[in-house]
Design a protein around this motif. Structure first.
Motif, PDB file in Angstrom:
ATOM      1  N   ARG A 202      48.753  34.037  37.588  1.00 54.90           N
ATOM      2  CA  ARG A 202      47.998  34.963  36.686  1.00 54.90           C
ATOM      3  C   ARG A 202      46.586  35.403  36.657  1.00 54.90           C
ATOM      4  O   ARG A 202      45.941  36.004  36.085  1.00 54.90           O
ATOM      5  CB  ARG A 202      48.156  34.273  35.198  1.00 54.90           C
TER       6      ARG A 202
ATOM      7  N   ARG B 219      48.128  50.650  31.705  1.00 56.44           N
ATOM      8  CA  ARG B 219      47.995  49.161  32.011  1.00 56.44           C
ATOM      9  C   ARG B 219      47.488  48.413  30.687  1.00 56.44           C
ATOM     10  O   ARG B 219      48.048  47.276  30.343  1.00 56.44           O
ATOM     11  CB  ARG B 219      47.388  48.774  33.193  1.00 56.44           C
TER      12      ARG B 219
ATOM     13  N   ALA C 271      49.165  45.659  28.385  1.00 55.81           N
ATOM     14  CA  ALA C 271      48.474  44.155  28.344  1.00 55.81           C
ATOM     15  C   ALA C 271      48.617  43.858  26.902  1.00 55.81           C
ATOM     16  O   ALA C 271      48.851  42.463  26.493  1.00 55.81           O
ATOM     17  CB  ALA C 271      47.158  44.434  28.793  1.00 55.81           C
TER      18      ALA C 271
ATOM     19  N   TYR D 115      46.134  40.093  32.753  1.00 59.43           N
ATOM     20  CA  TYR D 115      46.595  40.249  33.882  1.00 59.43           C
ATOM     21  C   TYR D 115      47.582  41.520  34.165  1.00 59.43           C
ATOM     22  O   TYR D 115      47.648  41.706  35.377  1.00 59.43           O
ATOM     23  CB  TYR D 115      47.251  39.031  34.802  1.00 59.43           C
ATOM     24  N   VAL D 116      48.050  42.136  33.375  1.00 53.61           N
ATOM     25  CA  VAL D 116      48.872  43.191  33.338  1.00 53.61           C
ATOM     26  C   VAL D 116      48.011  44.320  33.849  1.00 53.61           C
ATOM     27  O   VAL D 116      48.489  45.187  34.450  1.00 53.61           O
ATOM     28  CB  VAL D 116      49.377  43.604  31.853  1.00 53.61           C
TER      29      VAL D 116
ATOM     30  N   SER E 268      44.854  44.154  35.292  1.00 57.94           N
ATOM     31  CA  SER E 268      44.097  43.626  36.630  1.00 57.94           C
ATOM     32  C   SER E 268      45.007  43.331  37.999  1.00 57.94           C
ATOM     33  O   SER E 268      44.436  43.489  38.750  1.00 57.94           O
ATOM     34  CB  SER E 268      43.258  42.294  36.200  1.00 57.94           C
ATOM     35  N   ALA E 269      46.037  43.115  37.725  1.00 62.65           N
ATOM     36  CA  ALA E 269      46.895  42.971  38.937  1.00 62.65           C
ATOM     37  C   ALA E 269      46.966  44.199  39.875  1.00 62.65           C
ATOM     38  O   ALA E 269      47.001  45.204  39.356  1.00 62.65           O
ATOM     39  CB  ALA E 269      48.558  42.618  38.573  1.00 62.65           C
TER      40      ALA E 269
ATOM     41  N   GLU F  48      49.607  45.477  41.312  1.00 68.11           N
ATOM     42  CA  GLU F  48      50.803  46.361  41.150  1.00 68.11           C
ATOM     43  C   GLU F  48      51.192  45.854  39.641  1.00 68.11           C
ATOM     44  O   GLU F  48      51.402  44.544  39.467  1.00 68.11           O
ATOM     45  CB  GLU F  48      51.763  46.518  42.128  1.00 68.11           C
ATOM     46  N   PHE F  49      51.730  46.738  39.043  1.00 64.59           N
ATOM     47  CA  PHE F  49      52.640  46.296  37.752  1.00 64.59           C
ATOM     48  C   PHE F  49      54.004  47.373  37.446  1.00 64.59           C
ATOM     49  O   PHE F  49      53.699  48.532  37.589  1.00 64.59           O
ATOM     50  CB  PHE F  49      51.760  46.438  36.476  1.00 64.59           C
TER      51      PHE F  49
ATOM     52  N   GLY G  52      53.183  36.358  41.766  1.00 67.14           N
ATOM     53  CA  GLY G  52      53.224  37.301  40.476  1.00 67.14           C
ATOM     54  C   GLY G  52      53.803  36.505  39.392  1.00 67.14           C
ATOM     55  O   GLY G  52      53.880  35.280  39.351  1.00 67.14           O
TER      56      GLY G  52
ATOM     57  N   ILE H  93      56.501  39.327  33.037  1.00 63.95           N
ATOM     58  CA  ILE H  93      55.957  39.843  31.681  1.00 63.95           C
ATOM     59  C   ILE H  93      57.005  40.058  30.656  1.00 63.95           C
ATOM     60  O   ILE H  93      57.444  41.325  30.530  1.00 63.95           O
ATOM     61  CB  ILE H  93      55.058  40.976  31.637  1.00 63.95           C
TER      62      ILE H  93
ATOM     63  N   CYS I 169      53.909  41.694  37.420  1.00 61.42           N
ATOM     64  CA  CYS I 169      52.530  41.606  38.076  1.00 61.42           C
ATOM     65  C   CYS I 169      52.507  41.275  39.408  1.00 61.42           C
ATOM     66  O   CYS I 169      53.157  39.943  39.657  1.00 61.42           O
ATOM     67  CB  CYS I 169      51.577  40.879  37.259  1.00 61.42           C
TER      68      CYS I 169
END
Length: 240
Positions: free
Chosen positions: A15, A57, A61, A69-70, A72-73, A75-76, A126, A129, A156
């Motif tokens: 996370r 994003r 989130a 983290y949705v 900031s990752a 890729e989502f 990852g 979510i 994520c």
């Protein structure tokens, strides 16, 4: 034991991610591995929405319950059951069956797990979510999902900025039944509950003192997104 098995057994939800981006080649490899998953009747009823717009994003989130983290990752991805594609190919397709919902959910989960395992084998981490289902209508609107497309969960992916301990799973003896369903072994459950209690104590420095049985009791003694039935039906799923 080989590297594949070691990767599977070392799975942890990540996370916190570094700011390092994922290369296009790496991303495409992970997606190709996801797409290679088994598909019931080769119906291929899954679509993946890659979300790259920062504002979207941030909203996702928020919709997921404040899971930052949705946003900031690296890729989502949002995994969706998709029979809209099939309807475009076959306008007379008979849709809306509960079995199709199950097929889509199973295929999406297989696809996502393939992708996550591929990512973990390449040094990434990852987390899934499921919180997107807190506000499925807003997610569908934000991503312009038409009827017969059902958003199930997000994923994520990125380079880990943490290394949590592996969370102990239920022992094999409580999960695997032979020939017929067996009653719950309370002694083995008590042993596992103590194991989980110790895991949470170590992980939180003593601030969380909870067994697995206590945790699931707290979860299952409250409503579980009762609005989902109406949303699922509104998207054209599980009508019959």
């Amino acid at each position: 034991m080989n590297q594949t098995i070691e990767t599977i057994l070392q799975h942890r939800s990540i996370r916190k991610f570094t700011a390092e981006p994922m290369s296009e080649q790496l991303r495409n490899t992970i997606l190709d591995c996801a797409i290679a998953a088994s598909s019931s009747t080769f119906i291929q009823c899954v679509s993946i929405i890659r979300v790259t717009e920062h504002d979207k994003r941030v909203l996702l989130a928020e919709y997921a319950g404040g899971q930052e983290y949705v946003a900031s990752a690296a890729e989502f991805f949002v995994f969706c059951v998709d029979f809209n594609r099939h309807q475009q190919i076959c306008p007379e397709a008979k849709l809306g069956f509960a079995e199709q919902t199950l097929i889509g959910a199973v295929d999406a989960a297989l696809m996502a797990q393939n992708g996550l395992l591929a990512a973990e084998s390449l040094g990434l981490g990852g987390v899934y979510i499921g919180g997107l289902r807190n506000n499925p209508d807003k997610v569908a609107s934000l991503l312009s999902l038409p009827k017969h497309v059902l958003p199930l969960f997000g994923l994520c992916l990125g380079y880990p900025a943490q290394s949590p301990d592996v969370k102990p799973r239920l022992p094999r003896s409580l999960i695997v039944h032979e020939n017929s369903y067996a009653p719950l072994d309370r002694e083995k459950l008590a042993s596992y509950d103590q194991h989980i209690r110790e895991y949470y104590r170590n992980r939180t420095g003593g601030s969380k003192n909870m067994s697995w049985s206590e945790q699931i009791s707290g979860t299952l003694n409250k409503e579980a997104r009762p609005f989902m039935k109406q949303f699922i039906e509104g998207q054209g799923f599980s009508l019959k």
